[in-house]
Design a protein around this motif. Structure first.
Motif, short mmCIF file in Angstrom:
data_model
loop_
_atom_site.label_atom_id
_atom_site.label_comp_id
_atom_site.label_asym_id
_atom_site.label_seq_id
_atom_site.Cartn_x
_atom_site.Cartn_y
_atom_site.Cartn_z
N HIS A 22 0.82 -1.21 0.00
CA HIS A 22 0.00 0.00 0.00
C HIS A 22 0.86 1.27 0.00
N TYR A 23 1.93 1.26 0.78
CA TYR A 23 2.79 2.44 0.89
C TYR A 23 3.96 2.42 -0.10
N GLY A 24 4.06 1.37 -0.91
CA GLY A 24 5.12 1.30 -1.91
C GLY A 24 6.46 0.84 -1.37
N ALA A 25 6.51 0.46 -0.10
CA ALA A 25 7.77 0.04 0.49
C ALA A 25 8.21 -1.34 -0.02
N ASP A 26 7.26 -2.15 -0.46
CA ASP A 26 7.64 -3.45 -1.01
C ASP A 26 8.51 -3.29 -2.25
N VAL B 190 13.64 -3.94 -4.86
CA VAL B 190 14.75 -3.35 -5.61
C VAL B 190 16.07 -3.63 -4.89
N LEU B 191 16.08 -3.47 -3.57
CA LEU B 191 17.30 -3.73 -2.80
C LEU B 191 17.74 -5.20 -2.90
N LEU B 192 16.78 -6.09 -3.03
CA LEU B 192 17.11 -7.52 -3.10
C LEU B 192 17.27 -8.03 -4.54
N THR B 193 17.14 -7.15 -5.52
CA THR B 193 17.26 -7.55 -6.93
C THR B 193 18.56 -8.29 -7.25
N THR C 250 17.62 -11.83 -5.91
CA THR C 250 16.45 -12.49 -6.51
C THR C 250 16.56 -12.61 -8.03
N SER C 251 16.78 -11.51 -8.69
CA SER C 251 16.75 -11.52 -10.16
C SER C 251 18.08 -11.92 -10.77
N TRP C 252 19.14 -11.27 -10.35
CA TRP C 252 20.42 -11.50 -11.00
C TRP C 252 21.00 -12.87 -10.69
N VAL D 14 10.41 -9.65 -1.23
CA VAL D 14 9.71 -9.55 0.05
C VAL D 14 9.34 -10.93 0.60
N PRO D 15 8.76 -11.83 -0.20
CA PRO D 15 8.48 -13.16 0.35
C PRO D 15 9.73 -13.89 0.84
#
Length: 158
Positions: free
Chosen positions: A40-44, A49-52, A55-57, A67-68
């Motif tokens: 709701h507040y966009g913090a997720d 982004v910080l965990l990209t 998670t992604s790379w 987040v999960p």
């Protein structure tokens, strides 16, 4: 005729059921509420982004799973439930391929023990050893899941 061995079984079942109702359920509800508030507040988005890099790379997962994964610190099964909310569907097979699902599950398997386990570790082996254990756990999780991902993706190409 009464079975004397049944009483401990019933007692143990009752204790485990109470644990689920008093510990797991509130954590799941609280985790869902926190995730909804983060969203709701966009913090997720900030957390994702910080965990990209992880998670992604490295793991090859959608960034929204940051987040999960982070919530795995509370309870690992909470991470699995949060995936549905993060992806917006129960049909994860439509958004994740088998390599990504395998990578995600491997990472969760070796990832940081939950808070309850960490608390017991602090009490029994001390802060330094507990932090070393957690660091080793995260390192193994990253190494194993990332390596398996790369191997599976390479095998897919062949």
């Amino acid at each position: 005729m009464r079975c004397r061995h049944g009483a401990p079984l019933v007692s143990e079942t009752g204790e485990r059921t109470r644990d689920i109702l008093t510990i797991v359920t509130p954590l799941l509800v609280a985790g869902s509420v926190v995730l909804a508030l983060l969203h709701h507040y966009g913090a997720d988005t900030v957390v994702n982004v910080l965990l990209t890099p992880v998670t992604s790379w490295w793991l090859g997962l959608p960034a929204v799973l940051g987040v999960p994964i982070l919530f795995g610190i509370l309870r690992k099964e909470l991470s699995l439930l949060m995936v549905f909310q993060a992806l917006g569907t129960f049909e994860i097979g439509a958004l994740l391929d088998w390599v990504q699902i395998t990578t995600f599950l491997l990472f969760l398997t070796f990832y940081i023990p939950c808070v309850a386990t960490f608390a017991v570790m602090l009490k029994t082996i001390g802060r330094r050893e507990a932090l070393v254990s957690v660091s080793l756990s995260v390192g193994v999780a990253l190494l194993v899941s990332g390596a398996v991902r790369l191997l599976l993706e390479t095998a897919q190409l062949l």
